[in-house]
Enzyme design. Structure first.
Site, short mmCIF file in Angstrom:
data_model
loop_
_atom_site.label_atom_id
_atom_site.label_comp_id
_atom_site.label_asym_id
_atom_site.label_seq_id
_atom_site.Cartn_x
_atom_site.Cartn_y
_atom_site.Cartn_z
N ASN A 101 0.83 -1.21 0.00
CA ASN A 101 0.00 0.00 0.00
C ASN A 101 0.87 1.26 0.00
O ASN A 101 1.94 1.28 0.59
CB ASN A 101 -0.92 0.01 1.21
N ASP A 103 -0.42 4.25 1.00
CA ASP A 103 -1.18 5.24 1.75
C ASP A 103 -0.57 5.65 3.09
O ASP A 103 -1.07 6.57 3.74
CB ASP A 103 -2.62 4.73 1.99
N HIS A 118 5.93 -0.39 -2.59
CA HIS A 118 5.58 0.39 -3.77
C HIS A 118 5.65 1.90 -3.53
O HIS A 118 5.09 2.68 -4.29
CB HIS A 118 4.19 -0.01 -4.26
N CYS A 129 16.50 15.25 -11.10
CA CYS A 129 17.55 15.47 -10.10
C CYS A 129 17.40 14.59 -8.87
O CYS A 129 18.28 14.57 -8.01
CB CYS A 129 17.62 16.96 -9.70
N CYS A 177 9.86 20.45 -11.08
CA CYS A 177 10.72 20.46 -9.89
C CYS A 177 11.15 21.89 -9.56
O CYS A 177 11.62 22.63 -10.42
CB CYS A 177 11.94 19.58 -10.14
N CYS A 180 15.60 21.83 -9.41
CA CYS A 180 16.39 21.88 -10.65
C CYS A 180 15.69 22.69 -11.73
O CYS A 180 16.22 22.87 -12.82
CB CYS A 180 16.76 20.47 -11.13
N GLY A 218 -4.93 -8.95 3.42
CA GLY A 218 -5.63 -8.12 2.44
C GLY A 218 -4.93 -7.94 1.12
O GLY A 218 -4.98 -6.87 0.53
ZN LIG Z 1 14.65 18.26 -10.00
#
Ligand SMILES: [Zn+2]
Length: 294
Positions: A101, A103, A118, A129, A177, A180, A218
């Site tokens: 999960n 979350d 994950h 970057c 971003c 960068c 689950g």
């Molecule tokens: Zn960046």
């Protein structure tokens, strides 16, 4: 079902448990399980890494949906199942937690050293970057870049996706971003078509190798990303117990499978496995756990 809780508690009470959790643990927190029993009804296929990085419109659609869906994910809170796992960990019975999960609800429930296989939806990474930003910050910038952006929230997927018309997507502005200046931002979760970082996988195999029991909570074990730990445990002679609503692709390897709502079963399990740690046995009536099979 009392017998099932007793059998489960008997196995867990010995300690050395490593938990492998999936979307089914978070459904009772209001986060839909798009691979679960109702998974076939999901409206669109999950974003792949290849499409996200190569298709500007698809990426804009992802961020627009995700921007709306994030509010629902952000206000989700841990349920009784997450809290019971944290209790089992504090009680010394659970040595490690691997979750599929994104979350963050295990940590929110008080669990520590959770391996988030994950990634986490509340973090954003720059693909150019490598800088990490909080989702909250990116969400704030997205709101600034899209004043008045208003769309109906329909169905939400675990990665915070909602349905939007093409016109609405076309008018949505993504952000880059801030470090960068121009780098492509991506939620720090593992998309389909993307591999889990090797060090993270190695950490999980290490946990499984040291386990006395692998407890799957689950997860339908549909993707190899999680199923491989069940296969490894089975191959190593480590018993596997699966608690899930509906069948899983790991059932053939399990010493015990339990089909029950996790938010009810896990507190009962924690009570039985740790009778001295508050609650005591029999707090959750057996009636609450019967008749839940599909
Ligand atoms: Zn960046």
């Amino acid at each position: 079902m009392t017998e099932t809780v007793d059998a489960l508690a008997g196995l867990v009470a010995g300690g050395g448990v490593v938990v492998l959790s999936g979307a089914g643990l978070s459904t009772e927190s209001g986060i839909p399980d798009y691979r679960g029993p109702s998974g076939a009804a999901r409206r669109h296929t999950p974003m792949t890494y290849q499409v996200f990085t190569r298709d500007t419109f698809a990426r804009r659609r992802y961020w627009a949906r995700s921007h709306l869906g994030w509010r629902m994910i952000a206000r989700a809170t841990p349920n009784e199942g997450h809290r019971a796992v944290a209790r089992l960990q504090r009680g010394g019975l659970v040595d490690g937690i691997i979750t599929q999960n994104v979350d963050g609800l295990h940590s929110a429930a008080g669990s520590v050293s959770v391996v988030e296989l994950h990634g986490r939806l509340d973090e954003v990474v720059c693909l150019d970057c490598g800088n990490h930003t909080s989702r909250e910050e990116v969400d704030r910038r997205l709101r600034e870049a899209n004043p008045g952006f208003d769309a109906r929230v329909a169905a939400v997927n675990p990665d915070g996706d909602v349905d939007l018309a093409d016109e609405e997507v076309a008018g949505f502005r993504t952000v880059d971003c801030a470090l960068c200046r121009g780098g492509m931002l991506k939620p720090d979760v593992v998309f389909f078509g993307e591999t889990v970082p090797a060090a993270r996988v190695a950490r999980c195999f290490e946990l499984v190798a040291g386990a006395r029991l692998l407890l799957v909570l689950g997860s339908s074990l549909t993707v190899m990303s999680g199923r491989r730990f069940v296969l490894r445990a089975a191959k190593s002679g480590i018993p596997v117990v699966i608690v899930n609503q509906g069948p899983t692709r790991g059932d053939g390897y399990a010493a015990l499978t339990v089909d029950a709502p996790l938010g009810r079963l896990l507190p009962a399990l924690a009570d039985r496995a740790m009778p001295g740690a508050g609650g005591g046995p029999g707090v959750v009536g057996a009636g609450g756990l019967t008749g839940v099979g599909r």
